[in-house]
Design a protein around this motif. Structure first.
Motif, PDB file in Angstrom:
ATOM      1  N   GLN A 207      -2.607   8.019   3.068  1.00 10.53           N
ATOM      2  CA  GLN A 207      -3.501   7.333   2.094  1.00 10.53           C
ATOM      3  C   GLN A 207      -2.573   6.125   1.772  1.00 10.53           C
ATOM      4  O   GLN A 207      -2.323   5.880   0.640  1.00 10.53           O
ATOM      5  CB  GLN A 207      -4.083   7.874   1.067  1.00 10.53           C
ATOM      6  N   VAL A 208      -2.491   5.224   2.774  1.00 12.16           N
ATOM      7  CA  VAL A 208      -1.328   4.149   2.661  1.00 12.16           C
ATOM      8  C   VAL A 208      -1.626   3.194   1.861  1.00 12.16           C
ATOM      9  O   VAL A 208      -0.719   2.706   0.854  1.00 12.16           O
ATOM     10  CB  VAL A 208      -1.126   3.503   4.202  1.00 12.16           C
ATOM     11  N   GLU A 209      -2.921   2.438   1.890  1.00  9.73           N
ATOM     12  CA  GLU A 209      -3.418   1.580   0.694  1.00  9.73           C
ATOM     13  C   GLU A 209      -3.286   2.034  -0.648  1.00  9.73           C
ATOM     14  O   GLU A 209      -2.763   1.353  -1.628  1.00  9.73           O
ATOM     15  CB  GLU A 209      -4.666   0.941   1.073  1.00  9.73           C
ATOM     16  N   LYS A 210      -3.820   3.267  -0.894  1.00 12.94           N
ATOM     17  CA  LYS A 210      -3.778   3.741  -2.080  1.00 12.94           C
ATOM     18  C   LYS A 210      -2.409   3.891  -2.594  1.00 12.94           C
ATOM     19  O   LYS A 210      -2.034   3.903  -3.709  1.00 12.94           O
ATOM     20  CB  LYS A 210      -4.430   5.168  -2.169  1.00 12.94           C
ATOM     21  N   ALA A 211      -1.470   4.560  -1.819  1.00 16.52           N
ATOM     22  CA  ALA A 211      -0.012   4.429  -2.149  1.00 16.52           C
ATOM     23  C   ALA A 211       0.778   3.303  -2.490  1.00 16.52           C
ATOM     24  O   ALA A 211       1.401   3.080  -3.487  1.00 16.52           O
ATOM     25  CB  ALA A 211       0.813   5.197  -0.850  1.00 16.52           C
ATOM     26  N   GLN A 212       0.252   2.288  -1.789  1.00 14.45           N
ATOM     27  CA  GLN A 212       0.898   0.945  -2.108  1.00 14.45           C
ATOM     28  C   GLN A 212       0.480   0.512  -3.283  1.00 14.45           C
ATOM     29  O   GLN A 212       1.306  -0.206  -4.268  1.00 14.45           O
ATOM     30  CB  GLN A 212       0.480   0.046  -1.070  1.00 14.45           C
ATOM     31  N   GLU A 213      -0.943   0.755  -3.445  1.00 14.95           N
ATOM     32  CA  GLU A 213      -1.292   0.354  -4.898  1.00 14.95           C
ATOM     33  C   GLU A 213      -0.681   0.803  -6.158  1.00 14.95           C
ATOM     34  O   GLU A 213      -0.112   0.235  -7.068  1.00 14.95           O
ATOM     35  CB  GLU A 213      -2.898   0.388  -5.021  1.00 14.95           C
ATOM     36  N   ILE A 214      -0.448   2.117  -5.953  1.00 15.97           N
ATOM     37  CA  ILE A 214       0.251   3.049  -7.079  1.00 15.97           C
ATOM     38  C   ILE A 214       1.621   2.550  -7.075  1.00 15.97           C
ATOM     39  O   ILE A 214       2.117   2.305  -8.369  1.00 15.97           O
ATOM     40  CB  ILE A 214       0.251   4.260  -6.712  1.00 15.97           C
ATOM     41  N   LEU A 215       2.349   2.084  -6.054  1.00 19.17           N
ATOM     42  CA  LEU A 215       3.734   1.986  -6.097  1.00 19.17           C
ATOM     43  C   LEU A 215       4.018   0.461  -6.405  1.00 19.17           C
ATOM     44  O   LEU A 215       4.767   0.196  -7.287  1.00 19.17           O
ATOM     45  CB  LEU A 215       4.215   2.041  -4.468  1.00 19.17           C
TER      46      LEU A 215
END
Length: 446
Positions: A207-215
């Motif tokens: 879940q790349v986009e979600k991970a980027q948002e959290i990061l």
């Protein structure tokens, strides 16, 4: 393509509003967690009088929630590594809140025990996942301190339980103290909105986009790009599972950590369940006896936060060894019938070195295991430790039922402190395991 080391970004991040939000809501959850556990010790004297329970029956009934916690930790801890920590935390909050409230409507020991077991099941799933979540998001230099602050919520909940007990028990009865557990249900939508999912979990699930948002929320200077390759160390990305707790040189340390958790939780729940009753037997009134629980948990807050601060500057393992030794000394000294002021000090020291030490032990366990098995490691350490928590109330009930001199109870409760200190001494403080770098070259952890 730009490679982003997720672990490095998290470790080097500055403490910001995101961290505050996660810390606040995680701590609040642990406050209600602690409330729901300590409340049994608060109502125990009243319950024994109303239902005519023997000490052995009361000790067994007190262990129902702890049996539930053991199974909850075993099942829900590893489950979170597969479906996500946020969902498991929310489900655990629902379980322990509903069934703690229902405990107040119990009319016999069977109903009471069933409600306490299911509530304990929920609590058992919440604790390891809350610790794992805050451990993952915390900057490396503040990790032990933030876990200690979060887990001090347990002691705040214990103090709240004792305080309400002093106020409500004489006029409203023991049932009223359980109804307060409905508050987390009201706050659940806010908890779900505030708590993010594990970023390492989202990376592993693709879940790349979600991970980027959290990061980006963790480290605002990180600007996501479409060609980012979010990567974690191969140890973090490896498939989780119980056997991973014994691989790569972790077997001896895993068993020793389990032993220390067993001993520490035995002390905690023996004291939390029986301290008011022991103080009544020593000649104190009900209100004064319950106040000892408040002092115990106040000491725990000081021990946890102070120990976390020391743990971030020195080896956390060494801090734990010292605290376990203090636990053995302070609890055994309660048997000497000291003056009241000294007694209060010893009870506070016992809280700092038992509840406070266990809070730090969870932080140490969370740091010991890689993220892929962090909830599993915490869940199993919690589950094995809960067997000690189950033994504690039952041991106290047996000792009181045998009508032994009062000091025998405190000496029996103190011996596990010495055993825990000895076990912790031999844990590998630097995880005697070989980790694999991003380049594939095996390196020792720094």
């Amino acid at each position: 393509m730009r490679k982003i080391d997720v672990n490095q970004v998290i470790d080097d991040a500055r403490f910001n509003k995101f961290h505050w939000r996660v810390l606040f809501w995680s701590t609040l959850i642990l406050i209600f967690d602690g409330y729901d556990l300590v409340v049994y010790g608060v109502v125990l004297p009243s319950l024994m009088n109303e239902w005519k329970l023997t000490p052995v029956q009361a000790g067994t009934l007190g262990s129902c929630a702890l049996f539930g916690m053991m199974f909850g930790a075993l099942i829900l801890g590893p489950l979170a590594d597969k479906i996500g920590r946020r969902r498991v935390i929310a489900g655990g909050v629902v379980l322990f809140s509903i069934f703690t409230v229902l405990t107040g409507f119990a009319t016999d020991t069977t109903q009471f025990g069933i409600c306490r077991f299911i509530a304990g099941f929920g609590i058992g799933g919440v604790m390891p996942n809350a610790v794992a979540l805050i451990s993952e998001f915390a900057p490396k230099k503040l990790r032990s301190t933030l876990v200690a602050i979060m887990f001090s919520g347990y002691s705040v909940g214990g103090m709240l339980s004792a305080g309400l007990g002093v106020y409500l028990l004489p006029t409203q009865g023991w049932q009223s103290v359980f109804y307060f557990a409905a508050v987390p249900l009201i706050l659940l939508p806010f908890i779900l909105q505030a708590l993010p999912e594990s970023v390492l979990f989202t990376v592993r699930k693709g879940q790349v986009e979600k991970a980027q948002e959290i990061l980006q929320r963790i480290e605002p200077s990180y600007i996501p790009r479409s060609d980012d390759d979010l990567s974690v160390s191969k140890v973090e990305a490896s498939k989780g599972g119980v056997m991973q707790l014994f691989s790569e040189g972790r077997m001896a340390s895993t068993l020793l950590l389990w032993a220390s958790c067993f001993c520490c939780l035995l002390m905690i729940y023996a004291l939390s369940s029986w301290l008011p009753k022991l103080m009544i037997n020593a000649g104190y009134g009900l209100g004064s006896s319950i106040m000892f629980l408040m002092i115990l948990n106040l000491g725990a807050i000081v021990g946890a936060i102070g120990g976390g601060w020391l743990g971030d500057r020195f080896q956390l393992k060494n801090v734990l060894v010292v605290l376990f030794i203090i636990a053995a000394v302070s609890i055994s000294s309660l048997s000497l019938n000291p003056p009241t002021a000294v007694l209060y000090f010893l009870v506070a020291a016992a809280g700092a070195s038992t509840i406070g030490a266990q809070i730090l032990a969870w932080a140490y366990v969370a740091q010991f295991y890689p993220a892929a098995v962090r909830s599993t490691g915490l869940g199993w350490a919690s589950a094995v430790g809960r067997t000690g928590a189950i033994v504690g109330p039952m041991l106290g009930g047996f000792l009181l039922g045998a009508e032994l001199p009062l000091h025998y109870n405190f000496i029996a409760f103190a011996i596990p402190g010495a055993v825990a200190a000895l076990a912790m001494m031999f844990v590998h403080s630097r995880q005697n395991q070989r980790q694999v770098s991003m380049t594939g070259k095996a390196v020792l952890p720094e």
